[in-house]
Design a protein around this motif. Structure first.
Motif, short mmCIF file in Angstrom:
data_model
loop_
_atom_site.label_atom_id
_atom_site.label_comp_id
_atom_site.label_asym_id
_atom_site.label_seq_id
_atom_site.Cartn_x
_atom_site.Cartn_y
_atom_site.Cartn_z
N ALA A 130 0.81 -1.20 0.09
CA ALA A 130 0.04 0.21 0.03
C ALA A 130 0.92 1.20 -0.03
CB ALA A 130 -0.71 0.03 1.21
N THR A 131 0.38 2.24 -0.56
CA THR A 131 1.08 3.75 -0.41
C THR A 131 1.32 4.12 1.00
OG1 THR A 131 -0.85 5.11 -0.71
CG2 THR A 131 0.06 4.14 -2.69
N PRO A 132 2.31 4.92 0.98
CA PRO A 132 2.56 5.30 2.34
C PRO A 132 1.29 6.37 2.93
CG PRO A 132 4.48 5.87 1.12
CD PRO A 132 3.52 5.13 0.30
N LYS A 133 0.57 6.98 2.03
CA LYS A 133 -0.54 7.75 2.49
C LYS A 133 -1.80 6.84 2.68
CE LYS A 133 -4.03 11.04 0.55
NZ LYS A 133 -4.30 11.90 -0.49
N THR A 134 -1.90 5.70 2.19
CA THR A 134 -3.01 4.67 2.60
C THR A 134 -2.47 4.19 4.06
OG1 THR A 134 -3.47 4.22 0.19
CG2 THR A 134 -4.21 2.28 2.04
N VAL A 135 -1.45 3.70 4.08
CA VAL A 135 -0.86 3.25 5.34
C VAL A 135 -1.08 4.05 6.37
CG1 VAL A 135 0.97 2.34 7.01
CG2 VAL A 135 0.78 1.60 4.42
N GLN A 136 -0.92 5.59 6.18
CA GLN A 136 -1.04 6.66 7.05
C GLN A 136 -2.43 6.72 7.70
OE1 GLN A 136 -0.71 10.75 5.96
NE2 GLN A 136 0.73 11.17 7.59
N GLY A 137 -3.41 6.56 6.79
CA GLY A 137 -4.81 6.68 6.85
C GLY A 137 -5.30 5.39 7.60
N TRP A 259 -0.59 14.50 -6.54
CA TRP A 259 0.02 15.52 -6.21
C TRP A 259 1.04 15.05 -4.91
CZ3 TRP A 259 1.14 20.07 -7.85
CH2 TRP A 259 1.76 21.00 -6.86
N GLY A 260 1.13 14.03 -4.55
CA GLY A 260 2.19 13.61 -3.52
C GLY A 260 3.27 13.34 -4.09
N GLU A 261 2.97 12.44 -5.35
CA GLU A 261 4.02 11.88 -6.44
C GLU A 261 4.69 13.05 -7.13
OE1 GLU A 261 1.67 7.68 -7.41
OE2 GLU A 261 1.22 9.45 -8.62
N VAL A 262 3.96 14.12 -7.61
CA VAL A 262 4.60 15.26 -8.30
C VAL A 262 5.70 15.77 -7.24
CG1 VAL A 262 4.19 17.36 -9.22
CG2 VAL A 262 2.67 15.25 -9.72
N THR A 263 5.08 16.09 -6.27
CA THR A 263 6.02 16.79 -5.12
C THR A 263 7.14 16.05 -4.71
OG1 THR A 263 4.40 16.33 -3.49
CG2 THR A 263 4.27 18.49 -4.43
N ALA A 264 7.25 14.83 -4.91
CA ALA A 264 8.24 14.02 -4.49
C ALA A 264 9.54 13.80 -5.62
CB ALA A 264 7.88 12.60 -4.05
N SER A 281 8.68 6.67 -8.18
CA SER A 281 9.12 5.45 -7.22
C SER A 281 8.44 5.74 -5.84
CB SER A 281 10.79 5.22 -7.37
OG SER A 281 11.32 6.37 -6.91
N LYS A 282 8.03 7.07 -5.60
CA LYS A 282 7.83 7.27 -4.24
C LYS A 282 6.80 8.45 -4.10
CE LYS A 282 11.94 10.52 -3.85
NZ LYS A 282 12.26 10.06 -5.19
N GLY A 283 6.03 8.78 -3.04
CA GLY A 283 5.32 9.94 -2.93
C GLY A 283 5.48 10.57 -1.68
N LEU A 284 4.96 11.76 -1.36
CA LEU A 284 5.33 12.53 -0.04
C LEU A 284 3.82 12.54 0.67
CD1 LEU A 284 7.45 15.55 -0.72
CD2 LEU A 284 8.23 13.42 0.32
N LEU A 285 3.94 12.14 1.85
CA LEU A 285 2.72 12.29 2.60
C LEU A 285 2.47 13.82 3.00
CD1 LEU A 285 3.39 9.78 5.60
CD2 LEU A 285 2.25 9.33 3.37
N ARG A 286 1.02 14.18 3.18
CA ARG A 286 0.72 15.61 3.62
C ARG A 286 1.49 16.20 4.56
NH1 ARG A 286 -5.24 16.61 4.87
NH2 ARG A 286 -5.53 15.87 2.65
N SER A 287 1.93 15.66 5.47
CA SER A 287 2.89 16.21 6.49
C SER A 287 4.01 16.30 6.12
CB SER A 287 2.91 15.27 7.90
OG SER A 287 3.68 13.83 7.39
N GLN A 288 4.69 15.59 5.36
CA GLN A 288 5.93 15.79 4.73
C GLN A 288 5.99 17.06 3.79
OE1 GLN A 288 6.34 11.96 3.21
NE2 GLN A 288 8.22 11.59 4.61
#
Length: 299
Positions: A130-137, A259-264, A281-288
């Protein structure tokens, strides 16, 4: 397999001095065992056994597991004994038997640890993490909504009625009844965790579901709006009106990146050679993203 009513108990001492108890369906069997223990106690200088009638009747169900090992469980009523007897008979014959002691020995917190580890490594379907955002949720829902109520519950103590009551009275972080969407998501996640317990053969069935597999206590949420997508001409017009963000709007619109993938993205992810490509290959979480983390210092 068999069911028997237990009315009498014999309390006696082990060699260590610890008091033990055996229960019997008749007074005669209890006193017969007590006589043997009396002789033994006098020889070893132990406390003499005591025979007593149980205040409330107890019922014992005996059965053999698939390996032929004799198992017993004690319940409070004849109806519970007959129901348990029927369930174990069916599960042993069908090959779906799960030792009830496994559920009694694992808490919801322990099951969550096993479940979230799977989500992070191979995902719910076993195909990809799962994506980091999904795990965070998932982690937020568990820590805020599930763990405070269920964390230390043994899996064997979870009931359909208990899950329904929790779902309907679940409180949010402000102490008030949580919103419909939050309660629905937390309840569904809890049920998915219990499904995993069935999958790893800790639970024989998901106690959050009824016999038909339904969960009629989950609140109905508003139907999500149907997404609207821009046509290529509309995207081009939007990009043209975006000033210095024109290239970014066109890039995200044509690639479909989140957006998380673009900003990473960093410089090394882009290749503008004869065959241009972007490596995601990655995506940033909202907090990051809020903290400005994950950016390449040379970008």
């Amino acid at each position: 397999m068999g069911i028997r009513k237990l009315d009498w108990a014999v309390t006696y001492s082990a060699v260590s001095g610890k008091r033990l108890r055996h229960e019997y369906e008749t007074e005669a069997k209890a006193r017969q065992f007590a006589e043997v223990q009396t002789s033994r106690a006098r020889e070893l200088g132990l406390q003499l056994p005591a025979v007593s009638k149980l205040r409330s009747r107890r019922w014992e169900v005996g059965y053999q597991d698939p390996q032929g090992k004799w198992k017993t469980k004690r319940v409070g009523t004849k109806e519970q004994a007959e129901e348990f007897h029927k369930d174990q008979t069916r599960s042993v014959r069908s090959g779906s038997y799960v030792d009830p002691k496994l559920a009694a020995g694992m808490t919801v917190a322990q099951l969550y640890g096993v479940w979230i580890a799977r989500i992070e490594t191979v995902g719910a379907t076993g195909r990809r993490p799962a994506t980091p955002k999904t795990v965070q949720g998932y982690e937020w829902l568990y820590r805020r909504m599930i763990e405070p109520y269920w964390g230390q519950f043994p899996l064997s103590n979870i009931t359909y009625a208990g899950v329904a009551e929790w779902t309907q009275s679940m409180k949010g972080v402000d102490g008030r009844i949580a919103g419909l969407d939050t309660r629905a998501r937390a309840s569904k996640q809890f049920s998915r965790m219990l499904d995993h317990g069935v999958g790893v053969r800790v639970l024989a069935a998901n106690p959050a579901k009824d016999a038909s597999g339904a969960r009629d206590y989950v609140p109905l949420t508003k139907t999500a709006r149907k997404p609207v997508y821009l046509t290529r001409p509309q995207l081009e017009r939007l990009a043209a009106c975006s000033g210095r963000h024109e290239l970014l709007v066109r890039f995200t619109g044509l690639t479909g990146l989140r957006w998380g993938e673009v900003t990473a993205l960093v410089i090394g992810d882009l290749d503008l050679g004869p065959k241009p490509y972007v490596s995601v290959s990655k995506g940033l979480l909202r907090s990051q993203r809020s903290a400005g983390l994950g950016r390449d210092q040379g970008s």
